[in-house]
Structure formats: C-alpha cells, structure tokens
Motif scaffolding. Sequence first.
Motif, PDB file in Angstrom:
ATOM      1  N   GLU A 135       0.833  -1.207   0.000  1.00 51.33           N
ATOM      2  CA  GLU A 135       0.000   0.000   0.000  1.00 51.33           C
ATOM      3  C   GLU A 135       0.870   1.261   0.000  1.00 51.33           C
ATOM      4  OE1 GLU A 135      -3.292   0.599   0.056  1.00 51.33           O
ATOM      5  OE2 GLU A 135      -4.327  -1.144   0.908  1.00 51.33           O
ATOM      6  N   GLU A 187      -5.114 -12.649  -3.169  1.00 46.51           N
ATOM      7  CA  GLU A 187      -5.834 -11.402  -2.895  1.00 46.51           C
ATOM      8  C   GLU A 187      -4.923 -10.193  -3.071  1.00 46.51           C
ATOM      9  OE1 GLU A 187      -7.288 -12.056   1.036  1.00 46.51           O
ATOM     10  OE2 GLU A 187      -9.069 -13.182   0.369  1.00 46.51           O
ATOM     11  N   LEU A 188      -3.691 -10.287  -2.584  1.00 50.56           N
ATOM     12  CA  LEU A 188      -2.755  -9.171  -2.756  1.00 50.56           C
ATOM     13  C   LEU A 188      -2.354  -9.016  -4.224  1.00 50.56           C
ATOM     14  CD1 LEU A 188      -0.490  -9.661   0.393  1.00 50.56           C
ATOM     15  CD2 LEU A 188      -2.113  -7.810  -0.024  1.00 50.56           C
ATOM     16  N   ARG A 191      -4.884  -7.078  -6.164  1.00 45.79           N
ATOM     17  CA  ARG A 191      -4.886  -5.633  -5.884  1.00 45.79           C
ATOM     18  C   ARG A 191      -3.661  -4.921  -6.428  1.00 45.79           C
ATOM     19  NH1 ARG A 191      -5.172  -4.920   0.263  1.00 45.79           N
ATOM     20  NH2 ARG A 191      -5.219  -2.726  -0.356  1.00 45.79           N
ATOM     21  N   PHE A 192      -2.515  -5.564  -6.391  1.00 42.14           N
ATOM     22  CA  PHE A 192      -1.275  -4.826  -6.634  1.00 42.14           C
ATOM     23  C   PHE A 192      -0.427  -5.329  -7.804  1.00 42.14           C
ATOM     24  CE2 PHE A 192      -2.092  -4.283  -2.030  1.00 42.14           C
ATOM     25  CZ  PHE A 192      -2.119  -2.895  -1.960  1.00 42.14           C
ATOM     26  N   ALA A 217      -8.868 -11.599  -8.783  1.00 42.08           N
ATOM     27  CA  ALA A 217      -8.947 -10.381  -9.590  1.00 42.08           C
ATOM     28  C   ALA A 217     -10.390 -10.094  -9.986  1.00 42.08           C
ATOM     29  CB  ALA A 217      -8.073 -10.526 -10.836  1.00 42.08           C
ATOM     30  N   VAL A 220     -12.484  -8.458  -7.291  1.00 37.00           N
ATOM     31  CA  VAL A 220     -12.305  -7.023  -7.024  1.00 37.00           C
ATOM     32  C   VAL A 220     -12.569  -6.190  -8.283  1.00 37.00           C
ATOM     33  CG1 VAL A 220     -10.694  -7.428  -5.130  1.00 37.00           C
ATOM     34  CG2 VAL A 220      -9.791  -7.100  -7.455  1.00 37.00           C
ATOM     35  N   ARG A 222     -11.355  -6.652 -11.410  1.00 33.66           N
ATOM     36  CA  ARG A 222     -10.210  -6.452 -12.289  1.00 33.66           C
ATOM     37  C   ARG A 222     -10.159  -7.546 -13.345  1.00 33.66           C
ATOM     38  NH1 ARG A 222      -3.809  -6.345 -10.470  1.00 33.66           N
ATOM     39  NH2 ARG A 222      -3.007  -5.586 -12.461  1.00 33.66           N
TER      40      ARG A 222
END
Length: 310
Positions: A135, A187-188, A191-192, A217, A220, A222
């Motif tokens: 983050e 999950e990470l 997001r990233f 993905a 979320v 994506r």
Amino acid sequence: MDLRIFTEPQQGATYDDLLRVAQATEAAGFDAFFRSDHYLKMGDGDGLPGPTDAWITLAGLARETKRIRLGTLVTAATFRHPGPLAISVAQVDQMSGGRVEFGLGAGWFDTEHTAYALTLPPLKERFDRYAEQLEIITGLWKTPVDETFSFSGEHYTVVDSPALPKPAQSPAPPVIIGGGGKKRTPELAARFADEFNLPFASPEAALAQFERVAAAAEAVGRDPKEILRSVALTVAIGRDDAEVARRAGAIGRDLGELRESGLAGTAAEVVDRIGQWREKTGITRLYLQVLDLQDLDHLELIASDVAPQL
C-alpha cells in the motif's frame, strides 16, 4: 515468450560476477536480468565471498547496461522499511532510464534473519506488514508531484509525505508478486500485481495458483488478463546428454530430478518442455534460474538454440 535470466548470488558471487552475467544477458538478447534478495547461502557451499545487496547491485547494473529490464525475485518485506525502499527502487529506476521491475514478498528464510539482526514476525503479522508495505510503496510512487501521501495502518504510519522521488516509469515500475499461498497471496496479487510469478512448481500447481489469482482479480472487479503469468525454473541445457549432465552436476542437482522439476536437456527437449508449460498454464514469461555464474557459454547456448524456437 519472454526469457529472463535469474541468479542466486547469495550462493557466492561478487558484484563483478553479476556484472559479467548481466552484460552477457544483454548481449545475448534476453529480456531481463533478475536476482534474488537474500543475505545468506542455502544448502551446500561456503557462500564466499558473501552476499551482495540486491538494490545496491541493481543500481550499479542500471548504469552498466542499456536495454535489459532489472529486478528482484523477490525483495523481502522484512528487510527494509517501506519508505526508504520506495526511495531506493525509484532511484534505481531513474538510474536505469525506467527499466526496473519490483518483486516484493513477505520474507521467509528465518536463518538469514537471525544471522543479520533482522526480525521475522509470525506468518500472519508478516503478511499484514507485507500488505501495508505494498500500500505504502505503490501509494508513494503514484501520488502526484504536487500532493502528499498519508497512510495509517497497524504496523506503519505515513504522515504528509512529499512522496519523492518519483520513478522514471509512470505511474510506477511493474510490481511482481508470487508464491503458493492459497488465500492472501492471490488477494494481494489481485490488488497490486502487474505480474504473478510461481517459482519451482509443477505445471499443475502453477495453473491452480494462476486460477486462484484470476478468481481474486475478478472478485475485485479487475480483468485477470491484466496480470501477466510467469514461472521460474532451474536450467541445465546442453548440446548433448554429456553436456547436460555436466551442467547439472556443476550445480549439485540430480539430472533425473532436474528433468522432472526444471528445464534440463538438449535445446530441442527444453523447447518442447517450455511449449508444454505454455499450453498448460498460459505463461508468457519464463525466468531461467542460472546457478553457475561462471558458465557464460550456457547463456549463449540458450540464446542461440532455444530462444529462436520460442
């Protein structure tokens, strides 16, 4: 298929050793030179002359290469505070003219932590810190120049940071996440990650993990196709069986095991194996783990006899 050279210098390599391999990587036409980020050898060998720091190494290589991408598989979140790490990576990206790729993991090798006064928290806390680092680092890079960045987490707090310097790549260098964790890692990545890498796994295990990342993905909102799929595999390639056996022996690996779990064989055999990997998993990038850093002929052979067939 992108072919990248991946090294493990903690096993015993100087900066000059890595420079020779990086420049040979560039001259041979490979896509990138990557290195691990470790401070202690693993397995057999004495590890002499000792470790080299990953980001100091990449800073030097940034000025002594011109084309290849440069990065880590992967930097441990336990090694560095997120703010200074964001500065270091952004600076190396500037020094390279925008050729850095940033692999970040939670950290795992307990012995190297105790050997160099580093703290390795329990697994849950380690992943909590890892998530906050992602983050913060990506937030610092992506904050507009005339704005500040703040973050309040359980483990890290950032207050009105000017979020400087900026990397050369906009909005940020590509982020690589990898590993076999079934829940938090996907999950990470969702997001990233710009790329998801699975090292030293079977095609079946890799496909299952890639599908977990794709599902995360989608959850979320994506497009899973935005996350490039890659694997890392150990290589021992030769012009004939004798040369293959010699290269496997030079790195202390059983040839039969390496044929099964890595990329060992003649060029034709390895090209076929890579084709099977792509068909089964959808990978478009392959990190070739080269463990004998003195054997530059190995790189030249792969470049001349394997790469053109891909």
